[in-house]
Design an enzyme around this catalytic site. Structure first.
Site, PDB file in Angstrom:
ATOM      1  N   LYS A  50      -1.471  -9.904  -3.959  1.00 37.49           N
ATOM      2  CA  LYS A  50      -2.763 -10.049  -3.182  1.00 37.49           C
ATOM      3  C   LYS A  50      -3.474 -11.321  -3.671  1.00 37.49           C
ATOM      4  O   LYS A  50      -3.611 -11.447  -4.870  1.00 37.49           O
ATOM      5  CB  LYS A  50      -3.711  -8.912  -3.349  1.00 37.49           C
ATOM      6  CG  LYS A  50      -4.984  -8.979  -2.909  1.00 37.49           C
ATOM      7  CD  LYS A  50      -5.868  -7.793  -2.765  1.00 37.49           C
ATOM      8  CE  LYS A  50      -6.709  -7.572  -4.218  1.00 37.49           C
ATOM      9  NZ  LYS A  50      -7.616  -6.347  -4.063  1.00 37.49           N
ATOM     10  N   ASP A  90      -4.980   2.831  -5.830  1.00 38.70           N
ATOM     11  CA  ASP A  90      -5.810   1.792  -6.363  1.00 38.70           C
ATOM     12  C   ASP A  90      -6.754   2.386  -7.255  1.00 38.70           C
ATOM     13  O   ASP A  90      -6.980   3.446  -7.145  1.00 38.70           O
ATOM     14  CB  ASP A  90      -6.388   0.743  -5.316  1.00 38.70           C
ATOM     15  CG  ASP A  90      -6.600  -0.713  -5.652  1.00 38.70           C
ATOM     16  OD1 ASP A  90      -6.606  -0.852  -6.784  1.00 38.70           O
ATOM     17  OD2 ASP A  90      -6.889  -1.485  -4.980  1.00 38.70           O
TER      18      ASP A  90
END
Ligand code: R5P
Length: 313
Positions: free
Chosen positions: A207, A233
């Site tokens: 990311k 996450d």
């Protein structure tokens, strides 16, 4: 042992007390009209705090949580060291010092993402706040901290604990995932632990964050055709990370996509945005949130027990 909490972590404090079969007491918290905070340890709790070691459970989020945590630690320390002096001379003015015995358990450590100087001139906010807290307690337990390295070498011992075992158990019971995805490199350790517990496939994305609301993932082939996938996450804030990862999974044929995290911040309408991208959102009770389905108490209890093995008293 006594478990204490103020205004922002009562659910976790009660879960912790329940796990360890200890008593839980609430510290009085109020806000003045100008927004400044006020805290007070109730008379009936003072004796317990002087008789037994205490664990204060408190979030350093939002900013008012930092002040509240510091004020509560100050008052607990005064009670334990016997500094009860007050201008109106109500009650005893001094008592004996009962020694060390104040632990701080932080379900959600605010500012954890500012764990380094990303540009010259910035403050390492996570460290600055940790130093303040460490100056007022004898040990800290932190729950699913974004990057534990920032608390290395603090002046008091720190126990890092994680709800990944409970998160895995919940996902397995609720959705039986075939595939766990980490939406960035930072969550690989956590997400792969969940995949190992469940015994399913695992992969991760790379990311890049452009700004607080814009992120992009590097294209990657994922073996998710016809599969139930859970993205794991440490926290969900705006939901941008999850929505983009869900896009990638759907476009590669995932039949169901779920999002699971320890810390459900859900800022600025995140839940409303997320439900357009994923089939389910699952969070722990570290912060009060509408998707609190995974208990955080067991992880906090493991952290407290771990810290006790390193303490001398
Ligand atoms: C960042 O590295 C964190 O682990 C999370 O991925 C991030 O904070 C989530 O933020 P948002 O939901 O705003 O994308």
């Amino acid at each position: 042992m006594v478990v204490l909490s103020g205004s922002n972590a009562e659910i976790m404090a009660k879960q912790l007390a329940g796990e360890l079969n200890w008593s839980h007491f609430s510290i009085e918290t109020r806000r003045f009209p100008d927004t400044e905070g006020y805290i007070r340890i109730p008379d009936e709790v003072i004796e317990s705090i002087r008789t037994e070691p205490v664990v204060l459970v408190s979030n350093t989020f939002p900013d008012s949580g930092i002040i509240e945590t510091l004020l509560m630690l100050e008052a607990i320390n005064d009670v334990r060291t016997g500094n009860l002096q007050n201008l109106r001379e109500i009650g005893p003015q001094s008592l004996t010092d009962v020694g060390p015995g104040v632990l701080l358990a932080i379900p959600y450590f605010g500012y954890s993402r500012q764990d380094k100087r990303f540009r010259p001139g910035e403050a390492v906010s996570a460290r600055a706040i940790a130093n303040l807290l460490a100056s007022r307690c004898d040990g800290i337990i932190v729950f699913d901290l974004h990057a534990p390295k920032v608390l290395e070498g603090l002046s008091v011992p720190v126990a890092f604990t994680s709800a990944m075992p409970e998160l895995a158990e919940h996902l397995q019971k609720d959705i039986k995932p075939d595939f766990i995805l980490s939406p960035d490199k930072g969550a690989i350790e956590r997400a792969s632990e969940v995949a190992n517990e469940i015994g399913c496939q695992f992969s991760y994305l790379e990311k890049t964050r452009i700004d607080a609301h814009t992120i992009v993932h590097k294209a990657k082939d994922l073996d998710v055709e016809g599969k139930v996938v859970a993205i794991v996450d440490d926290m969900i804030a705006t939901g941008g990370t999850i929505c983009r990862a869900a896009d990638a999974l759907r476009s590669q044929g995932a039949t169901q996509v779920h999002a699971a995290c320890s810390h459900g911040l859900f800022t600025g309408g995140a839940v409303a945005r997320l439900v357009r991208y994923v089939d389910g959102v699952h969070a722990t009770s570290s912060l009060a949130n509408p998707r609190d389905v995974i208990p955080g108490g067991p992880a906090l209890a493991r952290g407290v027990k771990q810290l006790f093995t390193t303490l001398q008293w």
